[in-house]
Scaffold this motif. Structure first.
Motif, PDB file in Angstrom:
ATOM      1  N   CYS A  33       0.790  -1.267   0.103  1.00  0.00           N
ATOM      2  CA  CYS A  33       0.115  -0.023  -0.014  1.00  0.00           C
ATOM      3  C   CYS A  33       0.952   1.251  -0.045  1.00  0.00           C
ATOM      4  O   CYS A  33       1.218   1.864   1.083  1.00  0.00           O
ATOM      5  CB  CYS A  33      -0.869  -0.032   1.167  1.00  0.00           C
ATOM      6  SG  CYS A  33      -2.148  -1.438   0.981  1.00  0.00           S
ATOM      7  N   MET A  36       0.556   7.607  -1.341  1.00  0.00           N
ATOM      8  CA  MET A  36       1.237   8.737  -1.530  1.00  0.00           C
ATOM      9  C   MET A  36       2.814   8.459  -1.498  1.00  0.00           C
ATOM     10  O   MET A  36       3.561   9.342  -2.123  1.00  0.00           O
ATOM     11  CB  MET A  36       0.803   9.828  -0.855  1.00  0.00           C
ATOM     12  CG  MET A  36      -0.583  10.325  -1.163  1.00  0.00           C
ATOM     13  SD  MET A  36      -1.315  11.881  -0.173  1.00  0.00           S
ATOM     14  CE  MET A  36      -0.162  13.079  -0.765  1.00  0.00           C
ATOM     15  N   ASN A  39       5.663   6.394   3.377  1.00  0.00           N
ATOM     16  CA  ASN A  39       6.626   5.663   4.098  1.00  0.00           C
ATOM     17  C   ASN A  39       7.994   5.279   3.304  1.00  0.00           C
ATOM     18  O   ASN A  39       9.132   5.112   3.950  1.00  0.00           O
ATOM     19  CB  ASN A  39       5.931   4.229   4.195  1.00  0.00           C
ATOM     20  CG  ASN A  39       4.681   4.221   5.360  1.00  0.00           C
ATOM     21  OD1 ASN A  39       4.595   5.361   5.876  1.00  0.00           O
ATOM     22  ND2 ASN A  39       3.939   3.411   5.182  1.00  0.00           N
ATOM     23  N   GLU A  60       0.076  -1.444  -4.942  1.00  0.00           N
ATOM     24  CA  GLU A  60      -0.736  -0.574  -4.678  1.00  0.00           C
ATOM     25  C   GLU A  60      -1.779  -0.649  -5.783  1.00  0.00           C
ATOM     26  O   GLU A  60      -1.486  -1.072  -6.880  1.00  0.00           O
ATOM     27  CB  GLU A  60      -0.110   1.037  -4.712  1.00  0.00           C
ATOM     28  CG  GLU A  60      -1.128   2.087  -4.851  1.00  0.00           C
ATOM     29  CD  GLU A  60      -1.975   2.168  -3.720  1.00  0.00           C
ATOM     30  OE1 GLU A  60      -1.306   2.316  -2.504  1.00  0.00           O
ATOM     31  OE2 GLU A  60      -3.029   2.351  -3.833  1.00  0.00           O
ATOM     32  N   ALA A 110      -3.247  -6.011  -4.050  1.00  0.00           N
ATOM     33  CA  ALA A 110      -2.137  -6.781  -3.634  1.00  0.00           C
ATOM     34  C   ALA A 110      -2.082  -8.257  -3.341  1.00  0.00           C
ATOM     35  O   ALA A 110      -1.101  -8.895  -3.005  1.00  0.00           O
ATOM     36  CB  ALA A 110      -1.987  -6.134  -2.106  1.00  0.00           C
ATOM     37  N   ASP A 129       0.614  -1.134   5.260  1.00  0.00           N
ATOM     38  CA  ASP A 129      -0.093   0.293   5.732  1.00  0.00           C
ATOM     39  C   ASP A 129      -1.318   0.393   4.854  1.00  0.00           C
ATOM     40  O   ASP A 129      -1.761   1.328   4.380  1.00  0.00           O
ATOM     41  CB  ASP A 129       0.873   1.473   5.324  1.00  0.00           C
ATOM     42  CG  ASP A 129       0.417   2.778   5.728  1.00  0.00           C
ATOM     43  OD1 ASP A 129      -0.486   2.532   6.655  1.00  0.00           O
ATOM     44  OD2 ASP A 129       1.095   3.764   5.465  1.00  0.00           O
ATOM     45  N   ASN A 282      -7.054   7.210   6.552  1.00  0.00           N
ATOM     46  CA  ASN A 282      -6.520   8.104   5.543  1.00  0.00           C
ATOM     47  C   ASN A 282      -5.472   7.955   4.575  1.00  0.00           C
ATOM     48  O   ASN A 282      -4.892   6.869   4.645  1.00  0.00           O
ATOM     49  CB  ASN A 282      -6.218   9.751   6.314  1.00  0.00           C
ATOM     50  CG  ASN A 282      -5.167   9.396   7.394  1.00  0.00           C
ATOM     51  OD1 ASN A 282      -4.784   8.101   7.431  1.00  0.00           O
ATOM     52  ND2 ASN A 282      -5.176  10.271   8.227  1.00  0.00           N
TER      53      ASN A 282
END
Ligand SMILES: C[S@@+](CC[C@H](N)C(=O)[O-])C[C@H]1O[C@@H](n2cnc3c(N)ncnc32)[C@H](O)[C@@H]1O
Length: 282
Positions: A33, A36, A39, A60, A110, A129, A282
């Motif tokens: 994941c 944006m 991480n 993703e 995924a 995440d 979020n």
């Protein structure tokens, strides 16, 4: 934006950055994941200060978040030129290559794309995440977590913001050693801000206590013996959200395990935040 960055550092980067993961050779990282790219960007920025190379894979389903990242100057300004280059290349080419290493982003669910990872690569570090289990149970199922656990090198670890009993119990059954990420900063009222799940090396193990992670407390261990620990099940990795949630609800109803409210009552002197689980919406 600064809140998201703080969260990334606290739950994903800091509990991993000082560990033996960075000892020698290239570090193999899987970002489940990518979103944006907070991480990954944070990790790459930290690695840029070392001479460590990185072989990176990302999973993703949605191309929009990374597109938002590379078109947002405020977001880009958080990162060095090298890291900005990586994000832009991921958006444009779904891959990057530079003098620090290389990366490939696999687009799609995924549960399917994890099967496309090269068989000869095991990971030092997996970031997990996904959105919270009630929103995205397919990426928290016993089966999916098992697949991830199998891809971790001995001594490597999976890092997640989740402290949910179901997730920890599944990770434990997959053979990983669970530790709790200690709360810090504005989170000191919480009992945990996530989980580190390590693939155990052969030989004697040191107790996992440092200033960022600790062994599970008695309260957390008892949490894994309640109905909250009933796993999300997705045997063929093709169930939809409703199916996974309703199968679990039924299993919880039939289960003889202690109810989570009984567990909460036994720990009732603790503040409310102690018995609630961190969410990721979020
Ligand atoms: C909490 S966000 C990830 C944030 C990200 N790690 C970051 O650092 O910016 C969750 C991400 O999971 C992705 N996602 C949801 N379902 C997915 C699936 N089945 N397979 C892959 N990614 C998925 C969403 O598109 C979203 O970008």
């Amino acid at each position: 934006m600064s809140g998201a960055l703080t969260e990334t550092r606290q739950k994903f980067l800091d509990p991993t950055i000082n560990k033996g993961l960075y000892r020698k050779g290239a570090i193999h990282v899987l970002d489940v994941c990518v979103g944006m790219g907070y991480n990954t960007a944070c990790l790459m920025q930290a690695l840029n200060k070392t001479n460590k190379n990185i072989i990176w894979w990302g999973l993703e389903i949605d191309q929009r978040p990374i597109s938002i990242s590379v078109n947002n100057n405020k977001f880009l300004s958080l990162w060095s030129k090298e890291v900005q280059g990586v994000l832009k290349s991921l958006e444009r080419n779904s891959s990057w290559i530079n003098n620090k290493g290389s990366g490939t982003l696999l687009w799609g669910d995924a549960r399917q794309t994890v099967k496309l990872l090269p068989e000869n690569i095991d990971f030092d570090l997996i970031f997990h995440d996904a959105f919270s289990p009630c929103k995205c149970p397919m990426l928290w199922s016993e089966e999916f977590l098992y697949v991830l656990a199998e891809r971790i090198k001995p001594g490597g670890q999976l890092q997640t913001y989740s402290s949910a009993a179901a997730i920890r119990a599944s990770l434990q059954r997959a053979g990983l050693e669970i530790n709790s990420i200690k709360p810090g900063g504005s989170d000191t009222q919480k009992w945990s801000v996530g989980t580190t799940a390590k693939a155990i090396k052969k030989g004697p193990q040191k107790p996992s206590e440092d200033y960022l992670i600790r062994n599970l407390s008695l309260m957390e261990r008892e949490h894994l013996l309640t109905k909250a620990a009933v796993p999300y099940r997705d045997p063929l990795m093709n169930r939809n959200i409703q199916q996974i949630l309703s199968y679990r609800k039924e299993e919880q109803r039939k289960s003889k395990l202690e109810t989570t409210s009984q567990w909460k009552m036994r720990w009732q002197n603790m503040p409310e935040s102690i018995t609630s689980e961190p969410q990721r919406n979020n």
